[in-house]
Design a protein around this motif. Structure first.
Motif, mmCIF file in Angstrom:
data_model
loop_
_atom_site.group_PDB
_atom_site.id
_atom_site.type_symbol
_atom_site.label_atom_id
_atom_site.label_comp_id
_atom_site.label_asym_id
_atom_site.label_seq_id
_atom_site.Cartn_x
_atom_site.Cartn_y
_atom_site.Cartn_z
ATOM 1 N N SER A 189 22.891 -24.006 5.710
ATOM 2 C CA SER A 189 22.219 -23.169 6.701
ATOM 3 C C SER A 189 20.709 -23.229 6.490
ATOM 4 O O SER A 189 20.228 -23.737 5.470
ATOM 5 C CB SER A 189 22.701 -21.726 6.590
ATOM 6 O OG SER A 189 22.571 -21.251 5.264
ATOM 7 N N ASN A 246 22.149 -20.527 11.464
ATOM 8 C CA ASN A 246 23.021 -21.702 11.423
ATOM 9 C C ASN A 246 24.020 -21.624 10.265
ATOM 10 O O ASN A 246 24.320 -22.632 9.616
ATOM 11 C CB ASN A 246 22.218 -22.999 11.364
ATOM 12 C CG ASN A 246 21.393 -23.222 12.625
ATOM 13 O OD1 ASN A 246 20.182 -23.032 12.608
ATOM 14 N ND2 ASN A 246 22.034 -23.578 13.717
ATOM 15 N N ASN A 247 24.511 -20.427 10.022
ATOM 16 C CA ASN A 247 25.615 -20.254 9.074
ATOM 17 C C ASN A 247 26.895 -20.582 9.834
ATOM 18 O O ASN A 247 27.438 -19.758 10.567
ATOM 19 C CB ASN A 247 25.619 -18.822 8.554
ATOM 20 C CG ASN A 247 24.381 -18.500 7.742
ATOM 21 O OD1 ASN A 247 24.202 -18.980 6.629
ATOM 22 N ND2 ASN A 247 23.489 -17.682 8.304
#
Length: 261
Positions: A24, A225-226
């Motif tokens: 991430s 953006n996990n």
């Protein structure tokens, strides 16, 4: 940047190590008044605020009302910070309006923070640098934005944040430190979208000020953006973000304890 080169080197090394295998994106801002240390990584990059915007809302409310909050507003403020109640937040957000929230940001010098044009509280764009600036304001002695009583009021509510919301930057904190925390988490949209930047993945943020005894520092970690893999529970993405933040926080607390106390 630090007056303690050994500490600066340790922070640089250990923060990089904590993030090197994470997929991430993450940004970090740290300040420590005791050692005159500051350390940042991508601190000017904007992220969806999620609930980390809520101390901003309370600051704007106190500035607009000149501390004269009604009993109802104090009840809403408590729900907003301690329980992260979105309904309470939007009630205050709507009462204030964009101009009064922006007035607080301007006075606090948070020039890289952008209010969402559609009025969506959690999509306010924040940076790790600006959020750290807010923590420094709240824990400092400058009365030009908020007075001592107002700053103490916000910090007091952040100390009372519910136990199940005290993850993230408090991980590994000294046992004798007072921990003032506010976290934020947001799954931006539904899964399986074609846009690779936005697939319903989690934005997970955490900010804390650590005070009391010899402690006077703040840490902000913002992530996005996990990823949520196909056919996996959405919790996977949020947990990944939490794990990223906590790994980095533990490294920071360890280095500050080892090299500066």
């Amino acid at each position: 940047m630090s007056q303690n080169p050994e500490l600066a080197n340790a922070l640089t090394r250990d923060m990089a190590k904590a993030l090197e295998k994470r997929t991430s994106e993450a940004s970090v801002a740290l300040y420590d008044r005791a050692t005159r240390t500051s350390c940042t990584y991508g601190a000017d990059k904007q992220y969806d605020s999620a609930s980390t915007v809520k101390p901003i809302v309370l600051g704007a409310l106190l500035l607009a009302r000149e501390s004269a909050l009604s009993e109802g507003e104090r009840d809403l403020a408590r729900k907003m910070i301690v329980s992260s109640d979105n309904k309470a937040t939007y009630t205050l957000w709507d009462r204030l309006g964009r101009k009064k929230i922006q007035a607080f940001l301007d006075k606090a010098g948070m020039e890289n923070t952008t209010i969402n044009k559609a009025g969506l509280m959690g999509l306010t764009q924040v940076t790790a640098g600006d959020q750290a600036k807010l923590l420094e304001l709240l824990t400092g002695k400058d009365d030009s934005v908020l007075n001592d009583e107002e700053r103490a009021y916000i910090l007091g509510l952040m100390r009372e944040v519910r136990k199940d919301q005290r993850w993230g930057t408090p991980a590994g904190a000294p046992s004798d430190a007072a921990v003032q925390v506010k976290n934020g988490w947001l799954q931006r949209s539904e899964r399986k979208l074609k846009n690779p930047w936005d697939r319903g993945d989690w934005k997970v943020n955490s900010m804390s000020a650590f005070t009391g005894r010899a402690h006077d520092y703040g840490l902000v970690v913002l992530t996005e953006n996990n990823r949520v893999p196909e056919d996996e529970s959405p919790d996977v993405g949020m947990n990944y973000g939490m794990d990223t933040i906590e790994a980095l926080a533990k490294a920071v607390h360890h280095d500050l304890e080892r090299h500066s106390r």
